[in-house]
Design a protein around this motif. Structure first.
Motif, mmCIF file in Angstrom:
data_model
loop_
_atom_site.group_PDB
_atom_site.id
_atom_site.type_symbol
_atom_site.label_atom_id
_atom_site.label_comp_id
_atom_site.label_asym_id
_atom_site.label_seq_id
_atom_site.Cartn_x
_atom_site.Cartn_y
_atom_site.Cartn_z
ATOM 1 N N ILE A 69 21.366 -14.624 2.907
ATOM 2 C CA ILE A 69 20.856 -14.359 4.254
ATOM 3 C C ILE A 69 20.577 -12.880 4.498
ATOM 4 O O ILE A 69 20.325 -12.474 5.630
ATOM 5 C CB ILE A 69 21.837 -14.890 5.325
ATOM 6 C CG1 ILE A 69 23.238 -14.300 5.117
ATOM 7 C CG2 ILE A 69 21.884 -16.402 5.322
ATOM 8 C CD1 ILE A 69 24.216 -14.647 6.220
ATOM 9 N N GLN A 70 20.609 -12.055 3.471
ATOM 10 C CA GLN A 70 20.372 -10.624 3.645
ATOM 11 C C GLN A 70 18.892 -10.345 3.877
ATOM 12 O O GLN A 70 18.026 -10.811 3.135
ATOM 13 C CB GLN A 70 20.859 -9.858 2.409
ATOM 14 C CG GLN A 70 20.329 -8.447 2.290
ATOM 15 C CD GLN A 70 20.770 -7.535 3.423
ATOM 16 O OE1 GLN A 70 21.684 -7.873 4.163
ATOM 17 N NE2 GLN A 70 20.116 -6.409 3.569
ATOM 18 N N VAL A 71 18.609 -9.589 4.933
ATOM 19 C CA VAL A 71 17.238 -9.136 5.200
ATOM 20 C C VAL A 71 17.302 -7.694 5.691
ATOM 21 O O VAL A 71 18.290 -7.262 6.282
ATOM 22 C CB VAL A 71 16.531 -10.002 6.272
ATOM 23 C CG1 VAL A 71 16.380 -11.430 5.798
ATOM 24 C CG2 VAL A 71 17.271 -9.953 7.598
ATOM 25 N N GLY A 72 16.240 -6.943 5.457
ATOM 26 C CA GLY A 72 16.142 -5.589 5.966
ATOM 27 C C GLY A 72 17.196 -4.651 5.407
ATOM 28 O O GLY A 72 17.826 -4.918 4.386
ATOM 29 N N ARG A 73 17.383 -3.515 6.081
ATOM 30 C CA ARG A 73 18.376 -2.504 5.729
ATOM 31 C C ARG A 73 18.189 -1.969 4.307
ATOM 32 O O ARG A 73 19.141 -1.491 3.687
ATOM 33 C CB ARG A 73 19.798 -3.051 5.847
ATOM 34 C CG ARG A 73 20.105 -3.873 7.082
ATOM 35 C CD ARG A 73 20.144 -3.034 8.321
ATOM 36 N NE ARG A 73 20.751 -3.768 9.436
ATOM 37 C CZ ARG A 73 20.443 -3.572 10.701
ATOM 38 N NH1 ARG A 73 19.546 -2.658 11.016
ATOM 39 N NH2 ARG A 73 21.032 -4.256 11.657
ATOM 40 N N ALA A 74 16.995 -2.031 3.774
ATOM 41 C CA ALA A 74 16.781 -1.650 2.372
ATOM 42 C C ALA A 74 17.096 -0.175 2.147
ATOM 43 O O ALA A 74 17.755 0.181 1.156
ATOM 44 C CB ALA A 74 15.345 -1.968 1.953
ATOM 45 N N LYS A 75 16.638 0.693 3.039
ATOM 46 C CA LYS A 75 16.883 2.123 2.866
ATOM 47 C C LYS A 75 18.362 2.461 2.999
ATOM 48 O O LYS A 75 18.895 3.303 2.272
ATOM 49 C CB LYS A 75 16.071 2.916 3.898
ATOM 50 C CG LYS A 75 14.561 2.859 3.701
ATOM 51 C CD LYS A 75 14.145 3.596 2.428
ATOM 52 C CE LYS A 75 12.637 3.664 2.310
ATOM 53 N NZ LYS A 75 12.216 4.378 1.085
ATOM 54 N N GLU A 76 19.035 1.790 3.951
ATOM 55 C CA GLU A 76 20.469 2.033 4.126
ATOM 56 C C GLU A 76 21.252 1.614 2.893
ATOM 57 O O GLU A 76 22.151 2.331 2.431
ATOM 58 C CB GLU A 76 20.987 1.285 5.359
ATOM 59 C CG GLU A 76 20.468 1.817 6.682
ATOM 60 C CD GLU A 76 19.154 1.178 7.115
ATOM 61 O OE1 GLU A 76 18.483 0.594 6.232
ATOM 62 O OE2 GLU A 76 18.809 1.260 8.306
ATOM 63 N N VAL A 77 20.909 0.444 2.348
ATOM 64 C CA VAL A 77 21.594 -0.041 1.145
ATOM 65 C C VAL A 77 21.325 0.895 -0.029
ATOM 66 O O VAL A 77 22.231 1.201 -0.817
ATOM 67 C CB VAL A 77 21.142 -1.480 0.808
ATOM 68 C CG1 VAL A 77 21.694 -1.909 -0.545
ATOM 69 C CG2 VAL A 77 21.600 -2.448 1.888
#
Length: 437
Positions: free
Chosen positions: A29-37
């Motif tokens: 269910i993970q979406v978005g937050r790519a830059k933070e990760v």
């Protein structure tokens, strides 16, 4: 298309329906937050290289802080780090004089996890791994395992509490060698911070110190070095609900916790802590309030101040403060498709609603409560899972008809995330809402 195991499906859906973060299968269910990760991945690599790191994950209630922390925790485990995690409560603090800090340490050590034991309780296996490696080296060198253990733990003896820490590991080896299970159990209890008096520790293990309120950070640094000796890349400490420090009515108690945070921050920035990282979750009030938050402590305010050049949409992902922004409309749509996919156990032929229903659900939410439905998505996600659950149990029902019956109610939240009292802080935002079918 890969099927989703019933165990993973149920773990995700049951957690989301209860408004809590799943412990497993977060990738579903993970979406978005790519830059933070990506920014946190660099921290994990630095920790694995013997460095240190600290980040403050800041977001509104229901914005996904706990989910983000758990996601990073799963990534750290995959990168061969040991993780420990706990929520701060009135009885668990970073600094105290009545046992609350030791209680936090004990909770962290109960939740110690490795890739092979991701659900906690991995202390014995970590120590066993260290002992097994010592046995292997003793055979290669033709020396006694005890000599190898003392040699490998020599660097710990130079740290605060390190001599007794090494003595406890040696006691575990003695119990292992002689078959004394009680001695092994006592050693693990000491490492977990479960001895409450020095007399009990001396009688059981022959050491004169225990983990107490004043020494929990020193023992975290010791444990981080020890797990590296055991063959892991380092240790990550994840602390959530730091808003409970902000809620402390006693200014002296708050400042004592902020002093401990400052100590951790300085050590992390200066690289003093070897193979140790911290990830701390809190609300904007916890960070920004100049009367009771971190910004009320000038030394912390100066270290955590925002990058003045990160304006007009620019973001500095190397900053110690990670602000969880709103999910975009596109991210939220992808999230709904993933929830639908999980509910169908990965079988597209069993989808309960078409793509049209996802768009209609988002439009319905936007009309009811505005942009808060994707800015703080927790309660909206719960509502969507509830909708799918009703459709599954009542195949004759229409999703269009059910959406027309949805009633908006105020989100009362959970006890752990109760907003501060209005008398102490600005009133909590009224735009958080949930849906009841």
């Amino acid at each position: 298309m890969t099927a989703i195991r019933p165990k993973d499906r149920d773990a995700v859906l049951q957690s989301l329906r209860a408004g809590v973060v799943p412990r497993t299968a977060l990738h579903l269910i993970q979406v978005g937050r790519a830059k933070e990760v990506e920014g946190l991945l660099r921290d994990i690599e630095r920790i694995a290289d013997g460095g240190s790191a600290i980040r403050f994950v800041i977001g509104e209630y229901g914005s996904g802080k706990t989910f983000f922390l758990n996601l990073i925790r799963s990534v750290a485990l995959e990168k061969k780090l040991v993780t420990v995690h706990a929520d701060l409560t009135p009885d668990r603090r970073l600094q105290a004089s009545g046992g609350q800090a030791r209680s936090l340490y004990a909770e962290l050590m109960r939740n110690i996890s490795t890739r092979s034991k991701p659900d906690g309780g991995a202390m014995s296996s970590v120590v066993e791994r260290f002992v097994a490696e010592a046995l292997r080296q003793s055979r290669e060198k033709g020396t006694s395992p005890q000599d190898v253990i003392h040699e490998r733990l020599q660097d710990l003896s130079e740290m605060t509490g390190g001599y007794d820490f090494a003595a406890v590991i040696a006691a575990y080896w003695s119990g292992h060698d002689s078959g004394n299970e009680q001695l092994k159990s006592d050693a693990v209890r000491w490492l977990r911070g479960e001895f409450s008096t020095r007399t009990d520790a001396r009688n059981a293990l022959g050491v004169r110190t225990i983990v107490d309120d004043a020494s929990i950070y020193d023992h975290l640094k010791l444990m981080a070095r020890f797990v590296r000796h055991a063959g892991f890349n380092g240790m990550m400490v994840l602390l959530d609900e730091l808003v409970n420090v902000y809620k402390l009515a006693n200014a002296q108690a708050r400042n004592g916790n902020y002093e401990q945070i400052l100590r951790i921050l300085n050590d992390s920035f200066q690289g003093i802590s070897v193979g140790l990282g911290f990830l701390l979750g809190g609300t904007p009030e916890f960070l920004l309030d100049t009367r009771r938050g971190l910004y009320s402590y000038p030394a912390l305010q100066s270290r955590l101040a925002e990058n003045t050049f990160a304006t007009q949409g620019l973001v500095d992902y190397t900053s110690p403060v990670v602000r969880l922004g709103s999910l975009s409309q596109e991210d939220f749509y992808v999230l709904l498709t993933k929830l639908r996919h999980v509910f169908a156990s990965g079988d597209a032929t069993k989808y309960l609603v078409p793509d049209e229903a996802l768009t209609a659900f988002m439009e319905h939410c936007a009309k009811r409560i505005g942009e808060a439905y994707f800015r703080t998505p927790r309660t909206t996600i719960t509502s969507f899972v509830n909708l799918l659950s009703v459709l599954e149990q009542n195949p004759q029902s229409s999703w269009r008809e059910l959406l027309g019956r949805v009633e908006v109610v105020k989100d009362e939240g959970t006890e752990a995330e109760e907003p501060p009292e209005p008398a102490e802080t600005p009133a909590a935002s009224d735009d958080l809402a949930s849906f009841r079918l």
